[in-house]
Scaffold this motif. Structure first.
Motif, PDB file in Angstrom:
ATOM      1  N   UNK A 274      31.745  37.647  62.983  1.00  0.00           N
ATOM      2  CA  UNK A 274      32.254  36.400  63.572  1.00  0.00           C
ATOM      3  C   UNK A 274      31.219  35.303  63.487  1.00  0.00           C
ATOM      4  N   UNK A 275      31.668  34.140  63.065  1.00  0.00           N
ATOM      5  CA  UNK A 275      30.785  32.998  62.939  1.00  0.00           C
ATOM      6  C   UNK A 275      30.020  32.947  61.631  1.00  0.00           C
ATOM      7  N   UNK A 276      30.078  34.039  60.840  1.00  0.00           N
ATOM      8  CA  UNK A 276      29.365  34.065  59.561  1.00  0.00           C
ATOM      9  C   UNK A 276      30.322  34.186  58.375  1.00  0.00           C
ATOM     10  N   UNK A 277      31.418  34.901  58.564  1.00  0.00           N
ATOM     11  CA  UNK A 277      32.381  35.135  57.492  1.00  0.00           C
ATOM     12  C   UNK A 277      33.651  34.339  57.760  1.00  0.00           C
ATOM     13  N   UNK A 278      34.299  33.914  56.677  1.00  0.00           N
ATOM     14  CA  UNK A 278      35.571  33.204  56.774  1.00  0.00           C
ATOM     15  C   UNK A 278      36.538  33.760  55.735  1.00  0.00           C
ATOM     16  N   UNK A 279      37.716  34.152  56.206  1.00  0.00           N
ATOM     17  CA  UNK A 279      38.759  34.636  55.300  1.00  0.00           C
ATOM     18  C   UNK A 279      39.745  33.511  55.050  1.00  0.00           C
ATOM     19  N   UNK A 280      40.220  33.417  53.827  1.00  0.00           N
ATOM     20  CA  UNK A 280      41.212  32.401  53.483  1.00  0.00           C
ATOM     21  C   UNK A 280      42.111  32.960  52.382  1.00  0.00           C
ATOM     22  N   UNK A 281      43.266  32.341  52.221  1.00  0.00           N
ATOM     23  CA  UNK A 281      44.175  32.771  51.171  1.00  0.00           C
ATOM     24  C   UNK A 281      44.840  31.564  50.545  1.00  0.00           C
ATOM     25  N   UNK A 282      45.197  31.725  49.286  1.00  0.00           N
ATOM     26  CA  UNK A 282      45.926  30.692  48.562  1.00  0.00           C
ATOM     27  C   UNK A 282      47.175  31.359  48.008  1.00  0.00           C
ATOM     28  N   UNK A 283      48.288  31.151  48.665  1.00  0.00           N
ATOM     29  CA  UNK A 283      49.522  31.826  48.263  1.00  0.00           C
ATOM     30  C   UNK A 283      50.052  31.331  46.916  1.00  0.00           C
ATOM     31  N   UNK A 284      49.659  30.144  46.504  1.00  0.00           N
ATOM     32  CA  UNK A 284      50.073  29.632  45.200  1.00  0.00           C
ATOM     33  C   UNK A 284      49.319  30.333  44.072  1.00  0.00           C
ATOM     34  N   UNK A 285      48.096  30.756  44.366  1.00  0.00           N
ATOM     35  CA  UNK A 285      47.263  31.411  43.352  1.00  0.00           C
ATOM     36  C   UNK A 285      47.210  32.922  43.520  1.00  0.00           C
ATOM     37  N   UNK A 286      47.851  33.436  44.579  1.00  0.00           N
ATOM     38  CA  UNK A 286      47.837  34.875  44.859  1.00  0.00           C
ATOM     39  C   UNK A 286      46.425  35.413  45.038  1.00  0.00           C
ATOM     40  N   UNK A 287      45.639  34.703  45.805  1.00  0.00           N
ATOM     41  CA  UNK A 287      44.273  35.140  46.053  1.00  0.00           C
ATOM     42  C   UNK A 287      43.944  35.114  47.538  1.00  0.00           C
ATOM     43  N   UNK A 288      43.022  35.954  47.918  1.00  0.00           N
ATOM     44  CA  UNK A 288      42.451  35.935  49.258  1.00  0.00           C
ATOM     45  C   UNK A 288      40.935  36.034  49.098  1.00  0.00           C
ATOM     46  N   UNK A 289      40.231  35.160  49.766  1.00  0.00           N
ATOM     47  CA  UNK A 289      38.786  35.069  49.627  1.00  0.00           C
ATOM     48  C   UNK A 289      38.085  35.433  50.926  1.00  0.00           C
ATOM     49  N   UNK A 290      36.834  35.826  50.779  1.00  0.00           N
ATOM     50  CA  UNK A 290      35.983  36.083  51.941  1.00  0.00           C
ATOM     51  C   UNK A 290      34.656  35.366  51.694  1.00  0.00           C
ATOM     52  N   UNK A 291      34.455  34.279  52.395  1.00  0.00           N
ATOM     53  CA  UNK A 291      33.189  33.550  52.313  1.00  0.00           C
ATOM     54  C   UNK A 291      32.220  34.184  53.306  1.00  0.00           C
ATOM     55  N   UNK A 292      31.087  34.630  52.801  1.00  0.00           N
ATOM     56  CA  UNK A 292      30.110  35.326  53.631  1.00  0.00           C
ATOM     57  C   UNK A 292      28.813  34.523  53.649  1.00  0.00           C
ATOM     58  N   UNK A 293      28.448  34.046  54.816  1.00  0.00           N
ATOM     59  CA  UNK A 293      27.233  33.256  54.988  1.00  0.00           C
ATOM     60  C   UNK A 293      26.251  34.000  55.884  1.00  0.00           C
ATOM     61  N   UNK A 294      25.018  33.569  55.830  1.00  0.00           N
ATOM     62  CA  UNK A 294      23.945  34.154  56.658  1.00  0.00           C
ATOM     63  C   UNK A 294      23.983  35.671  56.559  1.00  0.00           C
TER      64      UNK A 294
END
Length: 125
Positions: A65-85
């Motif tokens: 929590x506070x370091x990772x962010x999950x997101x998705x783009x339904x138009x591109x059929x992708x889900x990402x995980x941005x991992x910081x710190x």
């Protein structure tokens, strides 16, 4: 049938960032929830983050929590995980997974019907 392919893993120093991506194919991506899990050597697979079909709800495990962010783009059929710190304890194989039925037990691996092959993340101290 759903195919999931992760990418973006690698070696990074502590404090750095990585962005994982999961590409889905085979069925209507926007109709199912997605999750990221990780598994370190000798440990059980653990929940990292999840996102609902509509992106209205995102949930995170306490260690990220506070370091990772999950997101998705339904138009591109992708889900990402941005991992910081990133920390050495984040070192693991990271998997994305698809939940076709919207299980309320999103933190459990058994809630997901399809899995990717995994991508290695190594954080050096």
């Amino acid at each position: 049938q759903v195919q999931l392919v992760e990418s973006g893993g690698g070696l990074v120093q502590a404090g750095g960032s990585l962005r994982l991506s999961c590409a889905a194919s085979g069925r209507t991506f926007s109709s199912y929830g997605m999750g990221w899990f990780r598994q370190a050597p000798g440990k059980e697979r653990e929940f990292v983050a999840g996102i609902t079909r509509s992106t209205a709800t995102r949930v995170y495990a306490d260690p990220v929590k506070g370091r990772f962010t999950i997101s998705r783009d339904n138009a591109k059929n992708t889900v990402d995980l941005q991992m910081n710190t990133l920390k050495p304890e984040d070192t693991a194989v990271y998997y994305c997974a698809a939940d076709l039925y919207g299980s309320p037990r999103y933190a459990l691996p058994s809630a997901y019907e399809y899995w990717g092959q995994g991508t290695q993340v190594t954080v050096s101290s």
